[in-house]
Design a protein around this motif. Structure first.
Motif, mmCIF file in Angstrom:
data_model
loop_
_atom_site.group_PDB
_atom_site.id
_atom_site.type_symbol
_atom_site.label_atom_id
_atom_site.label_comp_id
_atom_site.label_asym_id
_atom_site.label_seq_id
_atom_site.Cartn_x
_atom_site.Cartn_y
_atom_site.Cartn_z
ATOM 1 N N GLY A 220 0.785 -1.229 0.000
ATOM 2 C CA GLY A 220 0.000 0.000 0.000
ATOM 3 C C GLY A 220 0.815 1.277 0.000
ATOM 4 N N VAL A 221 2.059 1.210 -0.500
ATOM 5 C CA VAL A 221 2.919 2.398 -0.474
ATOM 6 C C VAL A 221 3.415 2.817 -1.849
ATOM 7 N N ALA A 222 2.910 2.176 -2.910
ATOM 8 C CA ALA A 222 3.388 2.495 -4.267
ATOM 9 C C ALA A 222 3.093 3.937 -4.652
ATOM 10 N N HIS A 223 2.044 4.522 -4.080
ATOM 11 C CA HIS A 223 1.680 5.903 -4.431
ATOM 12 C C HIS A 223 2.718 6.919 -3.967
ATOM 13 N N LYS A 224 3.611 6.510 -3.073
ATOM 14 C CA LYS A 224 4.651 7.422 -2.579
ATOM 15 C C LYS A 224 5.855 7.487 -3.526
ATOM 16 N N ILE A 225 5.917 6.571 -4.485
ATOM 17 C CA ILE A 225 7.124 6.387 -5.288
ATOM 18 C C ILE A 225 6.937 6.925 -6.712
ATOM 19 N N ASP A 226 7.879 7.759 -7.124
ATOM 20 C CA ASP A 226 7.967 8.232 -8.514
ATOM 21 C C ASP A 226 9.229 7.609 -9.094
ATOM 22 N N PHE A 227 9.062 6.475 -9.810
ATOM 23 C CA PHE A 227 10.225 5.765 -10.360
ATOM 24 C C PHE A 227 10.554 6.284 -11.752
ATOM 25 N N ARG A 228 11.834 6.567 -11.966
ATOM 26 C CA ARG A 228 12.285 7.041 -13.266
ATOM 27 C C ARG A 228 13.469 6.194 -13.727
ATOM 28 N N GLU A 229 13.301 5.615 -14.907
ATOM 29 C CA GLU A 229 14.343 4.753 -15.453
ATOM 30 C C GLU A 229 15.348 5.571 -16.241
ATOM 31 N N GLY A 230 16.629 5.295 -16.008
ATOM 32 C CA GLY A 230 17.676 5.974 -16.752
ATOM 33 C C GLY A 230 18.763 6.490 -15.836
ATOM 34 N N PRO A 231 19.828 7.053 -16.406
ATOM 35 C CA PRO A 231 20.925 7.609 -15.614
ATOM 36 C C PRO A 231 20.432 8.742 -14.715
ATOM 37 N N ALA A 232 20.972 8.808 -13.518
ATOM 38 C CA ALA A 232 20.487 9.794 -12.543
ATOM 39 C C ALA A 232 21.054 11.193 -12.775
ATOM 40 N N LEU A 233 22.273 11.302 -13.275
ATOM 41 C CA LEU A 233 22.901 12.623 -13.373
ATOM 42 C C LEU A 233 22.120 13.606 -14.247
ATOM 43 N N PRO A 234 21.665 13.207 -15.442
ATOM 44 C CA PRO A 234 20.852 14.152 -16.235
ATOM 45 C C PRO A 234 19.560 14.546 -15.523
ATOM 46 N N GLU A 235 18.964 13.610 -14.803
ATOM 47 C CA GLU A 235 17.740 13.907 -14.064
ATOM 48 C C GLU A 235 18.006 14.916 -12.942
ATOM 49 N N LEU A 236 19.131 14.746 -12.264
ATOM 50 C CA LEU A 236 19.497 15.685 -11.203
ATOM 51 C C LEU A 236 19.756 17.077 -11.775
ATOM 52 N N ASP A 237 20.402 17.132 -12.928
ATOM 53 C CA ASP A 237 20.666 18.430 -13.556
ATOM 54 C C ASP A 237 19.369 19.136 -13.934
ATOM 55 N N LEU A 238 18.390 18.364 -14.410
ATOM 56 C CA LEU A 238 17.092 18.948 -14.734
ATOM 57 C C LEU A 238 16.413 19.511 -13.491
ATOM 58 N N LEU A 239 16.489 18.771 -12.411
ATOM 59 C CA LEU A 239 15.891 19.237 -11.156
ATOM 60 C C LEU A 239 16.542 20.526 -10.681
ATOM 61 N N LEU A 240 17.846 20.623 -10.841
ATOM 62 C CA LEU A 240 18.567 21.803 -10.365
ATOM 63 C C LEU A 240 18.242 23.050 -11.180
ATOM 64 N N GLU A 241 17.729 22.869 -12.398
ATOM 65 C CA GLU A 241 17.370 24.030 -13.215
ATOM 66 C C GLU A 241 16.201 24.811 -12.622
ATOM 67 N N ASP A 242 15.397 24.145 -11.796
ATOM 68 C CA ASP A 242 14.249 24.804 -11.174
ATOM 69 C C ASP A 242 14.612 25.184 -9.741
ATOM 70 N N PRO A 243 14.693 26.469 -9.424
ATOM 71 C CA PRO A 243 15.104 26.909 -8.080
ATOM 72 C C PRO A 243 14.242 26.345 -6.950
ATOM 73 N N LYS A 244 12.990 26.012 -7.247
ATOM 74 C CA LYS A 244 12.120 25.526 -6.163
ATOM 75 C C LYS A 244 12.524 24.123 -5.681
ATOM 76 N N ASN A 245 13.347 23.438 -6.477
ATOM 77 C CA ASN A 245 13.834 22.125 -6.053
ATOM 78 C C ASN A 245 15.038 22.213 -5.123
ATOM 79 N N HIS A 246 15.664 23.374 -5.073
ATOM 80 C CA HIS A 246 16.835 23.542 -4.210
ATOM 81 C C HIS A 246 16.386 23.469 -2.752
ATOM 82 N N GLY A 247 17.028 22.600 -1.993
ATOM 83 C CA GLY A 247 16.685 22.450 -0.577
ATOM 84 C C GLY A 247 15.349 21.776 -0.341
ATOM 85 N N SER A 248 14.861 21.029 -1.331
ATOM 86 C CA SER A 248 13.519 20.444 -1.214
ATOM 87 C C SER A 248 13.517 19.054 -0.582
#
Length: 253
Positions: free
Chosen positions: A134-162
């Motif tokens: 009963g906890v699958a709704h908490k998970i956002d799974f993304r397939e692929g290398p993590a570094l490009p995904e992290l760089d995308l997140l960092l482009e949005d200031p609201k993700n900083h310190g989130s």
């Protein structure tokens, strides 16, 4: 005859020990296997949630089962997440999802985990158990290398310190690259956990000591990461001999 009997008994004891310690993710650095078994049987297994036990049993049949988080480390992560009241988390390197399930069970019902792995097939082995828990709704799974995904997140200031917490159990040669990005995504006071930072005990062995190929390949990367993280004044650190070694970093600036 007596010698043969003693030899047979020694072989039987050895076989029992080998069988007992084919535990999923067993990489304990405790000198005594008996003491590790005592911890498992006294403190870990009796308190292990049934979904985690089920997923551990499924993972034990996988040919790469040593990649998983051990049961004692899963228990530790669960306790840590509750102590810091984590709600928004990230996991880099999921495998079949044992540590992911530990996190999902530990955070509040409206908590979120951004989970990244290059192999969805492994994650989907554990997904039915996660869904049944009963906890699958908490998970956002993304397939692929993590570094490009992290760089995308960092482009949005609201993700900083989130993020309240991030757990990294992926390619050791990129640990520092992950850290350079996670330090901005995790809030001040938040925690980052890096797994396998004692790397099968190989870090204190001579460079020419016999080692498995993958242990030797990543050994220097882990040594350099440990040196770099110890010098990083943006975090407080604590390296613990749980599982294969886990380094906790609390962001202070």
């Amino acid at each position: 005859m007596a010698e043969n009997g003693a030899e047979k008994q020694t072989q039987e004891q050895s076989q029992t020990e080998v069988k007992r310690h084919q535990e999923v993710g067993h990489k304990s650095l405790l000198q005594s296997d008996e003491l590790y078994q005592y911890i498992l049987e006294t403190s870990v297994y009796p308190r292990e949630p049934e979904p985690m036990k089920e997923l551990r049993d499924i993972t034990a049949k996988h040919p790469w089962n040593l990649m998983t988080t051990s049961a004692d480390e899963g228990q530790f992560l669960s306790m840590l997440l509750k102590l810091i009241n984590a709600k928004n988390t990230m996991e880099i390197g999921v495998y079949t999802g044992y540590s992911l399930l530990a996190t999902a069970l530990a955070i509040p019902d409206d908590g979120k985990i951004l989970a990244m792995d290059i192999n969805r097939e492994n994650y989907e082995l554990g997904l039915p158990v996660i869904q049944k828990a009963g906890v699958a709704h908490k998970i956002d799974f993304r397939e692929g290398p993590a570094l490009p995904e992290l760089d995308l997140l960092l482009e949005d200031p609201k993700n900083h310190g989130s993020l309240d917490f991030a757990f990294v159990d992926a390619d050791k040669d990129n640990y520092w690259n992950y850290h350079k990005r996670l330090i901005d995504l995790v809030k001040v006071g938040g925690v980052i956990g890096y797994d396998n930072t004692l790397w099968n005990g190989s870090l204190v062995l001579p460079a020419d000591a016999p080692m498995r190929k993958y242990v030797r390949y990543y050994r220097d990367f882990v040594l350099q990461f440990n040196k770099d993280i110890a010098a990083d004044q943006r975090v407080e650190i604590c390296q613990l001999p749980v599982g294969d070694g886990i380094t906790l970093c609390r962001r202070v600036s």
